[in-house]
Design a protein around this motif. Structure first.
Motif, mmCIF file in Angstrom:
data_model
loop_
_atom_site.group_PDB
_atom_site.id
_atom_site.type_symbol
_atom_site.label_atom_id
_atom_site.label_comp_id
_atom_site.label_asym_id
_atom_site.label_seq_id
_atom_site.Cartn_x
_atom_site.Cartn_y
_atom_site.Cartn_z
ATOM 1 N N PRO A 64 0.818 -1.224 0.000
ATOM 2 C CA PRO A 64 0.000 0.000 0.000
ATOM 3 C C PRO A 64 0.850 1.272 0.000
ATOM 4 O O PRO A 64 2.051 1.239 0.266
ATOM 5 N N ILE A 65 0.183 2.378 -0.281
ATOM 6 C CA ILE A 65 0.794 3.705 -0.174
ATOM 7 C C ILE A 65 0.039 4.435 0.936
ATOM 8 O O ILE A 65 -1.134 4.779 0.775
ATOM 9 N N PRO A 66 0.690 4.671 2.079
ATOM 10 C CA PRO A 66 -0.002 5.295 3.212
ATOM 11 C C PRO A 66 -0.352 6.758 2.971
ATOM 12 O O PRO A 66 0.328 7.461 2.217
ATOM 13 N N VAL A 67 -1.419 7.211 3.641
ATOM 14 C CA VAL A 67 -1.778 8.624 3.605
ATOM 15 C C VAL A 67 -0.569 9.427 4.071
ATOM 16 O O VAL A 67 0.160 9.012 4.968
ATOM 17 N N GLY A 68 -0.304 10.543 3.399
ATOM 18 C CA GLY A 68 0.846 11.381 3.734
ATOM 19 C C GLY A 68 2.061 11.093 2.878
ATOM 20 O O GLY A 68 2.920 11.951 2.719
ATOM 21 N N ASP A 69 2.169 9.874 2.343
ATOM 22 C CA ASP A 69 3.264 9.561 1.424
ATOM 23 C C ASP A 69 2.926 10.094 0.040
ATOM 24 O O ASP A 69 1.820 10.572 -0.210
ATOM 25 N N THR A 70 3.861 10.008 -0.853
ATOM 26 C CA THR A 70 3.678 10.460 -2.226
ATOM 27 C C THR A 70 3.615 9.243 -3.136
ATOM 28 O O THR A 70 4.421 8.320 -2.997
ATOM 29 N N ALA A 71 2.666 9.242 -4.055
ATOM 30 C CA ALA A 71 2.614 8.205 -5.092
ATOM 31 C C ALA A 71 3.427 8.720 -6.274
ATOM 32 O O ALA A 71 3.168 9.811 -6.789
ATOM 33 N N VAL A 72 4.421 7.953 -6.679
ATOM 34 C CA VAL A 72 5.253 8.291 -7.829
ATOM 35 C C VAL A 72 4.880 7.317 -8.944
ATOM 36 O O VAL A 72 4.957 6.103 -8.766
ATOM 37 N N ILE A 73 4.452 7.845 -10.083
ATOM 38 C CA ILE A 73 4.067 7.014 -11.226
ATOM 39 C C ILE A 73 5.100 7.209 -12.327
ATOM 40 O O ILE A 73 5.374 8.343 -12.725
ATOM 41 N N ARG A 74 5.670 6.098 -12.807
ATOM 42 C CA ARG A 74 6.647 6.131 -13.903
ATOM 43 C C ARG A 74 6.072 5.376 -15.091
ATOM 44 O O ARG A 74 5.502 4.291 -14.928
ATOM 45 N N ALA A 75 6.252 5.957 -16.283
ATOM 46 C CA ALA A 75 5.701 5.348 -17.499
ATOM 47 C C ALA A 75 6.649 5.569 -18.663
ATOM 48 O O ALA A 75 7.316 6.604 -18.740
ATOM 49 N N TYR A 76 6.688 4.576 -19.560
ATOM 50 C CA TYR A 76 7.400 4.763 -20.826
ATOM 51 C C TYR A 76 6.903 3.740 -21.835
ATOM 52 O O TYR A 76 6.498 2.634 -21.481
ATOM 53 N N VAL A 77 6.925 4.142 -23.107
ATOM 54 C CA VAL A 77 6.575 3.256 -24.217
ATOM 55 C C VAL A 77 7.780 2.363 -24.488
ATOM 56 O O VAL A 77 8.896 2.851 -24.621
ATOM 57 N N TYR A 78 7.535 1.041 -24.577
ATOM 58 C CA TYR A 78 8.652 0.145 -24.874
ATOM 59 C C TYR A 78 8.429 -0.707 -26.122
ATOM 60 O O TYR A 78 9.358 -1.365 -26.584
ATOM 61 N N GLU A 79 7.220 -0.688 -26.675
ATOM 62 C CA GLU A 79 6.944 -1.390 -27.930
ATOM 63 C C GLU A 79 5.833 -0.660 -28.667
ATOM 64 O O GLU A 79 4.940 -0.087 -28.035
ATOM 65 N N ALA A 80 5.906 -0.715 -29.995
ATOM 66 C CA ALA A 80 4.868 -0.094 -30.810
ATOM 67 C C ALA A 80 4.446 -1.051 -31.907
ATOM 68 O O ALA A 80 5.282 -1.737 -32.503
ATOM 69 N N GLY A 81 3.138 -1.109 -32.134
ATOM 70 C CA GLY A 81 2.585 -1.867 -33.250
ATOM 71 C C GLY A 81 2.206 -0.896 -34.360
ATOM 72 O O GLY A 81 2.797 0.181 -34.485
ATOM 73 N N ARG A 82 1.198 -1.264 -35.138
ATOM 74 C CA ARG A 82 0.762 -0.383 -36.224
ATOM 75 C C ARG A 82 0.003 0.829 -35.688
ATOM 76 O O ARG A 82 0.266 1.959 -36.077
ATOM 77 N N THR A 83 -0.944 0.591 -34.763
ATOM 78 C CA THR A 83 -1.717 1.691 -34.180
ATOM 79 C C THR A 83 -1.682 1.680 -32.650
ATOM 80 O O THR A 83 -2.257 2.556 -32.020
#
Length: 147
Positions: A64-83
């Protein structure tokens, strides 16, 4: 062509009481929403088009992420198809005073690029031209294979 490292995004949200469940930790639905939003931004940066969520390939809540802490979200594209594009998403809890982090959640989201009529539209080719990009791609592929 767009390089993988150009799609890397990181966002932070402080966990407030209105983000929590009965246990004073971030509600899983909020974490999923934040992951979806940051993932879509990463996909759109890559595609140069509006991108919509097509699939969520599992959502592993490890802690869990406790109240008062910060949620850090990391994202990146690692594969691509046609659409479509595959985006690795990770959430972490971060202690705001120390910066200490711990992974809490992980998933792969698939987004589809759409045009003004909401029809699928082609995406560019994904390139990986740096060591950091190669490491990120390898980590995403290893997660897919359950390593």
């Amino acid at each position: 062509m767009t390089d993988l490292v150009d799609t890397y995004l990181e966002n932070r949200s402080r966990i407030q009481p209105n983000h929590t469940n009965n246990y004073d930790t971030a509600h899983g639905g909020n974490v999923m929403k934040w992951m979806d939003e940051v993932g879509a931004m990463s996909a759109m940066r890559f595609a140069g088009e509006t991108c919509v969520t097509a699939n969520i390939e599992g959502m592993d809540f490890k802690r869990p992420i406790p109240v008062g802490d910060t949620a850090v979200i990391r994202a990146y594209v690692y594969e691509a198809g046609r659409t479509s594009v595959r985006v690795r998403l990770q959430a972490f809890r971060e202690q705001p005073r120390t910066g200490e982090t711990e992974q809490t959640t992980e998933s792969t989201f698939v987004f589809v690029a759409v045009d003004a009529d909401n029809d699928p539209t082609p995406v560019p080719e994904l390139t990986v031209s740096t060591d950091r990009g190669r490491r990120l791609k390898e980590a995403a592929l290893a997660t897919e294979q359950g390593e």
